[in-house]
Write a protein that holds these residues in place. Sequence first.
Motif, PDB file in Angstrom:
ATOM      1  N   SER A  96     -32.080  45.965  25.495  1.00 25.36           N
ATOM      2  CA  SER A  96     -31.971  46.198  24.231  1.00 25.36           C
ATOM      3  C   SER A  96     -31.148  45.652  23.002  1.00 25.36           C
ATOM      4  CB  SER A  96     -33.166  46.899  23.653  1.00 25.36           C
ATOM      5  OG  SER A  96     -34.408  46.999  24.323  1.00 25.36           O
ATOM      6  N   ASP A  97     -29.910  46.474  23.308  1.00 24.74           N
ATOM      7  CA  ASP A  97     -29.112  46.365  22.235  1.00 24.74           C
ATOM      8  C   ASP A  97     -27.834  45.398  22.375  1.00 24.74           C
ATOM      9  OD1 ASP A  97     -29.137  49.262  22.344  1.00 24.74           O
ATOM     10  OD2 ASP A  97     -27.510  49.080  23.656  1.00 24.74           O
ATOM     11  N   SER A  98     -28.764  44.635  22.998  1.00 25.32           N
ATOM     12  CA  SER A  98     -28.297  42.789  22.955  1.00 25.32           C
ATOM     13  C   SER A  98     -29.580  42.237  22.103  1.00 25.32           C
ATOM     14  CB  SER A  98     -27.885  42.044  24.166  1.00 25.32           C
ATOM     15  OG  SER A  98     -27.833  40.738  24.064  1.00 25.32           O
ATOM     16  N   ASP A  99     -29.260  41.382  21.168  1.00 21.70           N
ATOM     17  CA  ASP A  99     -29.568  40.066  20.222  1.00 21.70           C
ATOM     18  C   ASP A  99     -29.769  39.111  20.885  1.00 21.70           C
ATOM     19  OD1 ASP A  99     -28.851  41.592  18.141  1.00 21.70           O
ATOM     20  OD2 ASP A  99     -27.517  40.610  17.781  1.00 21.70           O
ATOM     21  N   ALA A 100     -29.331  38.468  22.562  1.00 21.77           N
ATOM     22  CA  ALA A 100     -29.988  37.364  23.141  1.00 21.77           C
ATOM     23  C   ALA A 100     -30.823  38.630  24.451  1.00 21.77           C
ATOM     24  CB  ALA A 100     -28.591  36.891  23.762  1.00 21.77           C
ATOM     25  N   HIS A 101     -30.181  38.953  24.604  1.00 22.70           N
ATOM     26  CA  HIS A 101     -31.352  39.469  25.577  1.00 22.70           C
ATOM     27  C   HIS A 101     -32.778  40.332  25.141  1.00 22.70           C
ATOM     28  CE1 HIS A 101     -27.821  40.855  28.012  1.00 22.70           C
ATOM     29  NE2 HIS A 101     -28.441  39.651  28.679  1.00 22.70           N
ATOM     30  N   MET A 102     -32.441  40.854  23.835  1.00 19.99           N
ATOM     31  CA  MET A 102     -34.413  41.203  23.086  1.00 19.99           C
ATOM     32  C   MET A 102     -34.368  39.960  22.529  1.00 19.99           C
ATOM     33  SD  MET A 102     -35.541  43.927  22.106  1.00 19.99           S
ATOM     34  CE  MET A 102     -35.357  45.264  20.893  1.00 19.99           C
ATOM     35  N   LYS A 103     -34.030  39.326  22.031  1.00 18.87           N
ATOM     36  CA  LYS A 103     -34.457  37.631  21.948  1.00 18.87           C
ATOM     37  C   LYS A 103     -35.301  37.448  23.099  1.00 18.87           C
ATOM     38  CE  LYS A 103     -33.818  32.981  19.841  1.00 18.87           C
ATOM     39  NZ  LYS A 103     -32.910  32.030  19.570  1.00 18.87           N
ATOM     40  N   THR A 104     -35.090  37.112  23.898  1.00 22.15           N
ATOM     41  CA  THR A 104     -35.683  36.713  25.324  1.00 22.15           C
ATOM     42  C   THR A 104     -36.923  37.579  25.538  1.00 22.15           C
ATOM     43  OG1 THR A 104     -33.599  35.973  25.731  1.00 22.15           O
ATOM     44  CG2 THR A 104     -35.634  36.000  28.062  1.00 22.15           C
ATOM     45  N   MET A 105     -36.660  38.931  25.652  1.00 22.62           N
ATOM     46  CA  MET A 105     -37.881  39.819  25.947  1.00 22.62           C
ATOM     47  C   MET A 105     -38.501  39.817  24.799  1.00 22.62           C
ATOM     48  SD  MET A 105     -36.064  43.543  27.733  1.00 22.62           S
ATOM     49  CE  MET A 105     -34.481  43.563  25.844  1.00 22.62           C
ATOM     50  N   LEU A 106     -38.241  39.075  24.248  1.00 20.25           N
ATOM     51  CA  LEU A 106     -39.589  39.396  22.727  1.00 20.25           C
ATOM     52  C   LEU A 106     -40.082  37.701  22.638  1.00 20.25           C
ATOM     53  CD1 LEU A 106     -38.574  41.424  20.237  1.00 20.25           C
ATOM     54  CD2 LEU A 106     -39.475  42.351  21.961  1.00 20.25           C
ATOM     55  N   SER A 107     -39.729  36.881  23.381  1.00 24.96           N
ATOM     56  CA  SER A 107     -40.034  35.414  22.640  1.00 24.96           C
ATOM     57  C   SER A 107     -41.548  34.880  23.009  1.00 24.96           C
ATOM     58  CB  SER A 107     -39.301  34.677  23.845  1.00 24.96           C
ATOM     59  OG  SER A 107     -39.906  33.028  23.849  1.00 24.96           O
ATOM     60  N   GLU A 108     -42.089  34.604  21.918  1.00 23.19           N
ATOM     61  CA  GLU A 108     -43.358  34.770  22.456  1.00 23.19           C
ATOM     62  C   GLU A 108     -43.839  33.279  22.974  1.00 23.19           C
ATOM     63  OE1 GLU A 108     -46.224  35.162  18.918  1.00 23.19           O
ATOM     64  OE2 GLU A 108     -44.275  36.803  17.198  1.00 23.19           O
ATOM     65  N   ASP A 109     -43.095  32.747  23.631  1.00 24.20           N
ATOM     66  CA  ASP A 109     -42.984  31.501  24.038  1.00 24.20           C
ATOM     67  C   ASP A 109     -43.918  31.659  25.821  1.00 24.20           C
ATOM     68  OD1 ASP A 109     -42.656  29.481  22.942  1.00 24.20           O
ATOM     69  OD2 ASP A 109     -40.290  29.218  22.503  1.00 24.20           O
TER      70      ASP A 109
END
Length: 185
Positions: free
Chosen positions: A145-158
Amino acid sequence: MKKTIITLLLAGMIGSCFAGCGDVSESSSSSSEPKQTQATSVTKKPAAEDHGVSSELAYSKAMEMVDGINKLRRENGVPELVADEKMMEAAAVRAQELSAKFSHERPNDEAGISIIFEAIPDVWYTGENIQVGTDSADSALSEFSDSDAHMKTMLSEDFSMVGVGYCVDESGHGYWCQLFAGYKE
């Protein structure tokens, strides 16, 4: 009630995939800052070795991570992911592979996400997050969660489905793999 039944069924069907990690090479201490990659080739599942983590414990930790990912998604107004059986199996294999080669590249030099296409060939969107060094789902999720890239992956609506794998190598290092997939609408 339905979630509990599904979880119990999955635990029974894929618990054996969470038997532990393979041997760790010296190269496994490389940078823990992953990047997303894409591939279309597939490979076979390696044999697992047990280094003191029961399949039930590893599966339980993986499901804690799934719950944490879905909590993050709810908090951010994103639909929850389904813990897909094939994705969970694939993530368990990837966690084992990470103990041999900590990279988004598999030990056979294919991209890490190639295992998703082996499990579910017709997915369109894929993603992978990897982490080493923590033994609790909460700690690993916090680092992701502290990483923008990882968070983006976890939250992707794709993505509509997730698989999480966890194992511990013979030196006691925990390895986590989150795999994500989704179909083209």
